[in-house]
Design a protein around this motif. Structure first.
Motif, PDB file in Angstrom:
ATOM      1  N   PRO A  91      34.453 -12.733  39.144  1.00 40.70           N
ATOM      2  CA  PRO A  91      35.906 -12.695  38.964  1.00 40.70           C
ATOM      3  C   PRO A  91      36.403 -11.339  38.464  1.00 40.70           C
ATOM      4  O   PRO A  91      35.871 -10.773  37.511  1.00 40.70           O
ATOM      5  N   GLU A  92      37.441 -10.854  39.179  1.00 40.26           N
ATOM      6  CA  GLU A  92      37.972  -9.521  38.921  1.00 40.26           C
ATOM      7  C   GLU A  92      39.082  -9.581  37.872  1.00 40.26           C
ATOM      8  O   GLU A  92      39.765 -10.586  37.766  1.00 40.26           O
ATOM      9  N   PHE A  93      39.265  -8.514  37.130  1.00 37.83           N
ATOM     10  CA  PHE A  93      40.387  -8.436  36.199  1.00 37.83           C
ATOM     11  C   PHE A  93      40.794  -6.971  36.042  1.00 37.83           C
ATOM     12  O   PHE A  93      40.032  -6.067  36.411  1.00 37.83           O
ATOM     13  N   THR A  94      41.978  -6.776  35.514  1.00 38.24           N
ATOM     14  CA  THR A  94      42.425  -5.400  35.279  1.00 38.24           C
ATOM     15  C   THR A  94      42.796  -5.229  33.809  1.00 38.24           C
ATOM     16  O   THR A  94      43.121  -6.212  33.128  1.00 38.24           O
ATOM     17  N   TYR A  95      42.723  -4.028  33.342  1.00 39.52           N
ATOM     18  CA  TYR A  95      43.139  -3.732  31.971  1.00 39.52           C
ATOM     19  C   TYR A  95      43.521  -2.264  31.888  1.00 39.52           C
ATOM     20  O   TYR A  95      43.244  -1.489  32.804  1.00 39.52           O
ATOM     21  N   GLN A  96      44.159  -1.916  30.789  1.00 33.66           N
ATOM     22  CA  GLN A  96      44.574  -0.539  30.562  1.00 33.66           C
ATOM     23  C   GLN A  96      43.491   0.177  29.770  1.00 33.66           C
ATOM     24  O   GLN A  96      43.196  -0.209  28.633  1.00 33.66           O
ATOM     25  N   ALA A  97      42.868   1.180  30.363  1.00 35.06           N
ATOM     26  CA  ALA A  97      41.830   1.942  29.655  1.00 35.06           C
ATOM     27  C   ALA A  97      42.430   3.232  29.112  1.00 35.06           C
ATOM     28  O   ALA A  97      43.266   3.864  29.760  1.00 35.06           O
ATOM     29  N   TYR A  98      41.991   3.616  27.922  1.00 38.02           N
ATOM     30  CA  TYR A  98      42.508   4.806  27.245  1.00 38.02           C
ATOM     31  C   TYR A  98      41.502   5.938  27.412  1.00 38.02           C
ATOM     32  O   TYR A  98      40.330   5.787  27.049  1.00 38.02           O
ATOM     33  N   TYR A  99      41.925   7.031  27.983  1.00 35.38           N
ATOM     34  CA  TYR A  99      41.049   8.190  28.139  1.00 35.38           C
ATOM     35  C   TYR A  99      41.604   9.354  27.321  1.00 35.38           C
ATOM     36  O   TYR A  99      42.769   9.717  27.468  1.00 35.38           O
ATOM     37  N   LEU A 100      40.732   9.919  26.488  1.00 39.26           N
ATOM     38  CA  LEU A 100      41.128  11.065  25.664  1.00 39.26           C
ATOM     39  C   LEU A 100      40.605  12.327  26.332  1.00 39.26           C
ATOM     40  O   LEU A 100      39.400  12.467  26.536  1.00 39.26           O
ATOM     41  N   ASP A 101      41.507  13.256  26.687  1.00 40.63           N
ATOM     42  CA  ASP A 101      41.074  14.488  27.354  1.00 40.63           C
ATOM     43  C   ASP A 101      40.820  15.607  26.358  1.00 40.63           C
ATOM     44  O   ASP A 101      39.870  16.367  26.503  1.00 40.63           O
ATOM     45  N   SER A 102      41.671  15.726  25.328  1.00 38.38           N
ATOM     46  CA  SER A 102      41.431  16.773  24.325  1.00 38.38           C
ATOM     47  C   SER A 102      42.199  16.447  23.048  1.00 38.38           C
ATOM     48  O   SER A 102      43.176  15.688  23.066  1.00 38.38           O
ATOM     49  N   PHE A 103      41.719  17.026  21.959  1.00 40.19           N
ATOM     50  CA  PHE A 103      42.331  16.780  20.651  1.00 40.19           C
ATOM     51  C   PHE A 103      42.112  17.999  19.774  1.00 40.19           C
ATOM     52  O   PHE A 103      41.024  18.564  19.734  1.00 40.19           O
ATOM     53  N   SER A 104      43.163  18.400  19.079  1.00 39.84           N
ATOM     54  CA  SER A 104      42.959  19.398  18.018  1.00 39.84           C
ATOM     55  C   SER A 104      43.971  19.180  16.902  1.00 39.84           C
ATOM     56  O   SER A 104      45.075  18.677  17.143  1.00 39.84           O
ATOM     57  N   LEU A 105      43.538  19.526  15.713  1.00 44.72           N
ATOM     58  CA  LEU A 105      44.376  19.362  14.525  1.00 44.72           C
ATOM     59  C   LEU A 105      44.186  20.611  13.672  1.00 44.72           C
ATOM     60  O   LEU A 105      43.050  21.047  13.438  1.00 44.72           O
ATOM     61  N   ALA A 106      45.289  21.174  13.223  1.00 41.11           N
ATOM     62  CA  ALA A 106      45.208  22.310  12.293  1.00 41.11           C
ATOM     63  C   ALA A 106      46.276  22.119  11.227  1.00 41.11           C
ATOM     64  O   ALA A 106      47.390  21.683  11.521  1.00 41.11           O
ATOM     65  N   VAL A 107      45.917  22.393   9.975  1.00 38.81           N
ATOM     66  CA  VAL A 107      46.877  22.280   8.869  1.00 38.81           C
ATOM     67  C   VAL A 107      46.877  23.624   8.132  1.00 38.81           C
ATOM     68  O   VAL A 107      45.796  24.128   7.771  1.00 38.81           O
ATOM     69  N   ALA A 108      48.072  24.149   7.955  1.00 40.85           N
ATOM     70  CA  ALA A 108      48.241  25.473   7.323  1.00 40.85           C
ATOM     71  C   ALA A 108      47.342  26.509   8.005  1.00 40.85           C
ATOM     72  O   ALA A 108      46.676  27.313   7.350  1.00 40.85           O
ATOM     73  N   GLY A 109      47.277  26.410   9.325  1.00 37.16           N
ATOM     74  CA  GLY A 109      46.499  27.374  10.106  1.00 37.16           C
ATOM     75  C   GLY A 109      45.001  27.119  10.116  1.00 37.16           C
ATOM     76  O   GLY A 109      44.269  27.816  10.818  1.00 37.16           O
ATOM     77  N   GLN A 110      44.540  26.107   9.379  1.00 35.10           N
ATOM     78  CA  GLN A 110      43.096  25.831   9.325  1.00 35.10           C
ATOM     79  C   GLN A 110      42.720  24.725  10.306  1.00 35.10           C
ATOM     80  O   GLN A 110      43.250  23.606  10.188  1.00 35.10           O
ATOM     81  N   PRO A 111      41.809  24.979  11.260  1.00 40.39           N
ATOM     82  CA  PRO A 111      41.340  23.892  12.126  1.00 40.39           C
ATOM     83  C   PRO A 111      40.759  22.771  11.255  1.00 40.39           C
ATOM     84  O   PRO A 111      40.037  23.051  10.294  1.00 40.39           O
ATOM     85  N   THR A 112      41.126  21.538  11.555  1.00 43.53           N
ATOM     86  CA  THR A 112      40.758  20.411  10.689  1.00 43.53           C
ATOM     87  C   THR A 112      40.042  19.352  11.507  1.00 43.53           C
ATOM     88  O   THR A 112      40.510  18.952  12.568  1.00 43.53           O
ATOM     89  N   GLU A 113      38.875  18.898  10.994  1.00 43.50           N
ATOM     90  CA  GLU A 113      38.067  17.871  11.677  1.00 43.50           C
ATOM     91  C   GLU A 113      38.785  16.533  11.674  1.00 43.50           C
ATOM     92  O   GLU A 113      39.382  16.159  10.655  1.00 43.50           O
ATOM     93  N   GLY A 114      38.675  15.816  12.757  1.00 46.10           N
ATOM     94  CA  GLY A 114      39.261  14.476  12.782  1.00 46.10           C
ATOM     95  C   GLY A 114      39.022  13.819  14.120  1.00 46.10           C
ATOM     96  O   GLY A 114      38.269  14.338  14.959  1.00 46.10           O
ATOM     97  N   ASP A 115      39.637  12.671  14.329  1.00 43.81           N
ATOM     98  CA  ASP A 115      39.550  12.008  15.624  1.00 43.81           C
ATOM     99  C   ASP A 115      40.898  11.376  15.951  1.00 43.81           C
ATOM    100  O   ASP A 115      41.798  11.352  15.112  1.00 43.81           O
ATOM    101  N   VAL A 116      40.998  10.880  17.157  1.00 41.87           N
ATOM    102  CA  VAL A 116      42.261  10.290  17.607  1.00 41.87           C
ATOM    103  C   VAL A 116      42.176   8.784  17.465  1.00 41.87           C
ATOM    104  O   VAL A 116      41.139   8.193  17.783  1.00 41.87           O
ATOM    105  N   LEU A 117      43.229   8.161  16.957  1.00 41.63           N
ATOM    106  CA  LEU A 117      43.242   6.706  16.920  1.00 41.63           C
ATOM    107  C   LEU A 117      43.404   6.205  18.351  1.00 41.63           C
ATOM    108  O   LEU A 117      44.310   6.659  19.065  1.00 41.63           O
ATOM    109  N   GLU A 118      42.518   5.292  18.757  1.00 42.11           N
ATOM    110  CA  GLU A 118      42.562   4.804  20.135  1.00 42.11           C
ATOM    111  C   GLU A 118      43.958   4.273  20.461  1.00 42.11           C
ATOM    112  O   GLU A 118      44.549   3.573  19.643  1.00 42.11           O
TER     113      GLU A 118
END
Ligand code: DTR
Ligand code: ZN
Ligand code: ZN
Length: 502
Positions: A91-118
């Motif tokens: 049985p077939e089904f469909t759903y919405q898949a989330y694809y993350l292509d790129s992410f960056s975060l910087a605070v006060a000019g400093q690159p900051t480690e983190g991740d994206v909330l799905e």
């Protein structure tokens, strides 16, 4: 093992009629399954893992739903099951898949480690630039509009501590107050790896950072934040595999499932080639026409890694009566972790951690699985019914459930290493959701033990589920009759004795 097994008076010569158009063929049922657990051979299970690894190797290194490696995995499993005589549907089904292509975060000019909330919305190309606003840390950090009393967060990226409500709630409250983005920081060690749970819940670009990073940012209100998230939602069409014996009653079906998909990062040989391989080999040894009392239905789920999608859609596609036709559900997700633990879902909540007990009958299933492992000399620990695998929707609709697993990212303790072997201080599966979850990183002893146990338990329930749901087979009902007759005869004797006395 402690399963109630009641031997039918005579071995039932079950005949199966298969009708296509005007032609009917009658297939004699094969012999009743005897000791299915001992028929499971670790090398035969491993052969399916080799197949899944080769399939991944030939398809960009993964078997993720919606991608060619998953379709090839489906073809492999379906071919085997059809060859063994099962009634197989996809049985077939469909759903919405989330694809993350790129992410960056910087605070006060400093690159900051983190991740994206799905499911976080993307930012415009090039990202957003906004001042940082810090949500006060109270009992409900960022969960209610009043948590921001006195702080104007219009156009800002808010920094909120984890806890008390969902990530989705936190970004919604901030969005309602006009925030441009959200950063949620952990309140325990480790990455946040969060999700907004549902694309519909997503309101503003949202990232996650560790506790350490978050606490440092909390000291910089007003700092310039640059947040760039490039992501998209795509509609994916995929399928489950559902295979049922052509024998046994269809209103008291024994169901067992394993997810067949991997994450896109790798081949998913432990998660969950192992559960799939153990279940597939059990199905092949049972065959499509066994002399069983209860039909057995095997499911190989798609899109588990995208949020338990295949199993959830399957259960929701059934009517209430069709759900009632399922006596119980058994789940096998990761049964060959390289630093293996031995766990059975805590059906009776005897551990008292996390979620409560499973539906009525789940306690018996836990006992039967524990007994099947104890029969091989393995002491099993309970594992919370926390909804992290495909049993989730089954227990949500009240179907008694259980299952085995050998652990994922949780670290093995000293006591566990003393009891089971392996290495304390590292995860049960250090390769969980990585490219290294491959054929080289499987504990084949754990795999064979779990596969034998699941086969033995499925065989027991194919004979009777009385201990789980009280359903009696014809043989069990017939065995009750003489007992009832004896009680009646006793009553008559007593009555006539009384009568004679008077
Ligand atoms: N198998 C994992 C989810 C997971 C992690 N720990 C457990 C424990 C019991 C069942 C499932 C899990 C996955 O599919 O990613
Ligand atoms: Zn899994
Ligand atoms: Zn997984």
């Amino acid at each position: 093992m402690s399963l109630r097994t009641i031997t039918p008076r005579r071995s039932a010569a079950v005949l199966v009629a298969t009708c296509a158009a005007a032609l009917c063929t009658v297939t004699p049922a094969t012999a009743a399954p005897a000791d299915l657990g001992s028929q499971i051979n670790g090398n035969a299970v491993n052969r399916h893992l080799i197949a899944l690894q080769r399939i991944a190797d030939q398809n960009d290194g993964n078997r993720a739903s919606g991608l060619p490696g998953y379709e090839a995995s489906v073809d492999y499993v379906v071919g085997k099951l059809r060859g063994a005589g099962f009634d197989v549907t996809t049985p077939e089904f469909t759903y919405q898949a989330y694809y993350l292509d790129s992410f960056s975060l910087a605070v006060a000019g400093q690159p900051t480690e983190g991740d994206v909330l799905e499911y976080s919305p993307a930012t415009p190309q090039g990202g957003i630039t906004a001042p940082l606003a810090v949500a006060p840390v109270d009992d409900t950090p960022g969960c209610e509009a009043t948590d921001y009393d006195g702080t104007d967060i219009t156009g800002a990226v808010v920094l909120v501590q984890r806890g008390s409500c969902t990530f989705a709630d936190k970004q919604r409250v901030a969005a309602d107050l006009g925030a441009a983005g959200a950063i949620i920081y952990n309140n325990v060690d480790g990455p946040l790896n969060g999700t907004l749970g549902d694309p519909e819940a997503a309101r503003i670009p949202s990232a996650g950072v560790t506790k350490q990073v978050g606490e440092a940012l909390a000291g910089q209100p007003g700092a310039e934040v640059k947040l760039d998230i490039q992501a998209r939602l795509e509609t994916v069409t995929t399928r489950n595999v559902v295979a049922q014996t052509r024998t046994g009653r269809t209103d008291n079906v024994v169901m067992a499932g394993a997810h067949l998909d991997s994450v896109p990062e790798g081949a998913g040989i432990n998660d969950n080639g192992t559960g799939s391989a153990g279940l597939l080999e059990t199905a092949l040894r049972l065959g499509g026409n066994p002399a069983v009392n209860n039909a057995v239905r095997f499911a190989f789920w798609g899109a588990e890694e995208s949020g338990l999608v295949g199993s959830t859609k399957y259960v929701q596609s059934l009517t209430f009566e069709q759900q009632l036709d399922i006596a119980l559900y058994l789940n096998f997700d990761m049964i060959g972790s390289p630093n293996a633990g031995y766990f059975a879902y805590d059906g009776d909540d005897s551990d008292g951690v996390g979620s409560g007990p499973g539906p009525q009958g789940s306690a018996q299933i836990e006992q039967d699985l524990v007994a099947a492992m104890a029969g091989q000399g393995v002491a099993v620990e309970g594992d919370d019914f926390d909804g992290r695998s495909d049993y989730g929707e089954f227990i949500a609709v009240g179907i008694p459930s259980g299952g085995l697993n050998t652990g994922a990212e949780v670290v093995k303790t000293d006591e566990q290493a003393a009891k089971w072997g392996g290495t304390a201080g590292i995860a049960f599966d250090p390769n969980y959701h990585t490219v290294n979850d491959n054929l080289a990183n499987v504990d084949r002893v754990a795999l064979e033990r779990n596969a034998k146990a699941l086969a033995a338990v499925i065989e027991g329930y194919s004979r009777s589920t009385e201990g789980v749901n009280g359903m009696l087979t014809r043989a069990e009902r017939a065995q009750l009759r003489p007992a009832q007759g004896a009680v009646m005869a006793q009553r008559l004797d007593a009555a006539s004795a009384n009568h004679n006395r008077s």
